[in-house]
Design an enzyme around this catalytic site. Structure first.
Site, short mmCIF file in Angstrom:
data_model
loop_
_atom_site.label_atom_id
_atom_site.label_comp_id
_atom_site.label_asym_id
_atom_site.label_seq_id
_atom_site.Cartn_x
_atom_site.Cartn_y
_atom_site.Cartn_z
CE LYS A 191 -1.80 3.20 2.06
NZ LYS A 191 -1.74 4.31 1.46
N GLY A 244 6.31 4.63 8.97
CA GLY A 244 5.62 5.84 8.86
C GLY A 244 5.55 6.28 10.37
CB SER A 245 3.40 8.94 11.78
OG SER A 245 2.02 8.54 11.57
CD GLU A 247 1.60 10.44 15.74
OE1 GLU A 247 2.14 10.05 14.59
OE2 GLU A 247 2.09 10.99 16.75
N GLY A 249 1.83 3.89 13.32
CA GLY A 249 2.31 2.35 13.77
C GLY A 249 1.61 1.80 15.03
CD GLU A 266 12.30 -0.35 10.42
OE1 GLU A 266 13.01 0.69 11.20
OE2 GLU A 266 12.53 -1.27 10.42
CB CYS A 300 12.66 8.17 9.56
SG CYS A 300 13.86 7.26 8.63
CD GLU A 397 9.76 12.08 12.72
OE1 GLU A 397 8.76 11.39 13.03
OE2 GLU A 397 10.78 11.48 12.22
#
Ligand code: NDP
Length: 499
Positions: A191, A244-245, A247, A249, A266, A300, A397
């Site tokens: 995705k 991704g973030s 949140e 995750g 990650e 990241c 971040e």
């Protein structure tokens, strides 16, 4: 580098539908979404979003390709050939991929050409090498009711892997997930990010030519909250590999908890770059500048907390400000541009709010801090000094070109500041003292430490972090482990084994 007008023409050659079961499907997706160019704010493409029927179709087909189909019967040698062939096909199209990546994300073309595409090809070639080397172990075991035993382990593919990628480097980060999973024999359903799906769709168009049977690899474009959520909730998915973030995750971890499915997460970072007084300051300023401004800071592992020994603070800050002033913000397709646009308007707002919070908290703005008056989602390269590690700009971040400089007085204080973070992804040390470098590297709470160079990329090295930065490792042998289940087999023998 091609001109912008040619680049925009290239987009028309990219398929814009979900790809699964060995074909493109535009029939079922009732929904579409627009892909916007971050530099011109114009629509680049309209893509069909994969809905529930597509997600179910892709996962079910992947499952049967593994359990009863050609992909499940493909051995490691053949998988290696296919991965190498895919690497060749991508390499032959480096210009096309790099151009699309620049258009989609707004990053300068030299970054896609020098980093994203070579790293993508390297990752596919590296994991092609592992595909026929996924070996088990022979383990001496105790007797069973007086009879000898023979035990060994085998590594088997985890199964269907849902790969979910972010918009900042979708081609390279996609390769980091797809290559190890295919090498291990898993089926992959990708995705891609809604903001930057083009290179993932282009990749899907090469998969058949590379020799992969239907179902080995699928791409489901769509919105995270819809297509992504449907995918991670699908019970036919055995593992979710997510970048991704934190949140999102967390949502992935919750979805995976049903059935205790495997994950590799990650997530973000707030990585320190420590500049010691004995560092080569010119070299360090160049490296620290790359660490915070490369890819518009949308990295990241961005070295966004810059910790500087007080003895060289003023001198170093001056050198770093020069680096920021030398950045040429502009259209990635203009000659000389070294920094492009952020991904979207929402992200410009988010980064601007962080800059405002830095000012409110009393940090000193040295350079940048503004959105230039021009079209596109641009933010100037920005540096704050006289900051403390408790300020929001040092804790959260930002994922933009904003560096926060903090002074330290002793080695102990540098280590304490570096480790005082909710994140633990990467750290960079700038020093000419080899012993100090290795001792401090061991003390860093981070998944990766770079010494005198910012975050070297290599698919041979494990990649990932802990705390809010995530869980598990991709790349290297760890990438194979993360996509296989280890099985122990014990046979009770009728005769003793020879010694
Ligand atoms: P998001 O977490 O918003 O999105 C990441 C991916 O998840 C996208 O494909 C997104 O789709 C998808 N997604 C969103 N919601 C869901 C959901 N409910 N279920 C399933 N999938 C979902 O992150 P960003 O794309 O904004 O990327 C930036 C973040 O990624 C930063 O925080 C950064 O630190 C982190 N990152 C980490 C890296 C690492 O290696 N540790 C590398 C690169 C980035 P959509 O795009 O359609 O919303």
């Amino acid at each position: 580098m091609v001109a912008r007008s040619e680049a925009e023409q290239l987009v028309r050659t990219v398929p814009t539908e979900p790809y699964y079961a060995g074909g493109w499907d535009s029939s079922r997706g009732a929904d579409t979404f627009d892909v916007i160019d971050p530099v011109t704010e114009r629509r680049l493409a309209t893509v069909v979003a994969a809905g529930a029927a597509d997600v179910d179709g892709a996962v079910s087909f992947a499952r049967s390709a593994l359990d009863d189909g050609a992909w499940g019967r493909t051995d490691g040698t053949a998988r290696g050939y296919m991965l190498n062939r895919l690497a060749d096909l991508i390499e032959e199209r480096t210009e096309v991929f790099a151009t699309l990546e620049s258009l989609d994300i707004g990053k300068p073309g030299f970054e896609s050409r020098a980093i994203d595409l070579p790293q993508t090809v390297h990752a596919f070639r590296y994991f092609a090498g592992w595909a026929d080397k996924v070996e088990g172990r022979s383990i001496p075991t105790s007797a069973y009711m007086g009879r000898p035993t023979h035990s060994y382990t085998v590594r088997e593919p985890v199964g269907v892997v849902a790969a979910i990628t972010p918009w900042n480097s979708p081609t390279m980060i996609g390769a980091w997930k797809i290559a190890p999973a295919l090498a291990a024999g898993c089926a992959v359903v990708l995705k891609p990010p809604e903001d930057a799906p083009l290179t993932s769709l282009l990749l899907a168009s090469l998969i058949e030519e590379a020799g992969f049977p239907a179902g080995a690899f699928s791409v489901l474009p769509g919105r995270g909250a819809v297509t992504g959520q449907l995918l991670i909730d699908h019970p036919g998915v055995d593992k979710i590999s997510f970048t991704g973030s934190p949140e999102t995750g967390y949502k992935v971890a919750l979805a995976a908890a049903k059935g205790f499915r495997r994950t590799t997460l990650e997530l973000g970072g707030k990585s320190p770059q420590i500049v010691y007084a004995d560092a080569d300051l010119d070299e360090a300023a160049r490296g620290v500048g790359i660490g915070i401004f490369a890819n518009q800071g949308e990295v990241c592992a961005a070295g966004s907390r810059i910790l500087v020994a007080r003895a060289v603070y003023d001198e170093f800050v001056e050198l770093l400000v020069d680096q920021a002033r030398n950045v040429k913000l502009g259209d990635p397709f203009d000659e000389g541009t070294t920094m492009g646009a952020l991904i979207n308007e929402r992200h410009v707002d988010r980064v601007s709010r962080y800059i405002a919070s830095g000012l409110d908290d009393g940090a000193r703005l040295l350079v940048g801090g503004h959105r230039p008056e021009r079209k596109g989602y641009f933010i100037e390269p920005t540096l704050f000094a006289e900051a403390s590690n408790s300020m929001t700009i040092a804790r959260q971040e930002i994922f933009g070109p904003v560096g926060t400089i903090i002074a330290f007085d002793s080695d102990e204080e540098a280590v304490a500041l570096a480790n005082d973070s909710d994140y633990a992804l990467a750290a960079t040390l700038w020093t000419c003292d080899v012993s100090r470098a290795h001792v401090v590297a061991r003390r860093m709470k981070a998944g990766a430490v770079a010494i005198n160079g910012w975050s070297p990329l290599d698919p041979r090295l494990p990649w990932g972090g802990f705390k809010l930065s995530g869980q598990g490792r991709e790349l290297g042998w760890s990438g194979i482990e993360a996509n296989t289940e280890e099985k122990a087999v014990t046979a009770v023998l009728s005769y003793p084994l020879p010694r």
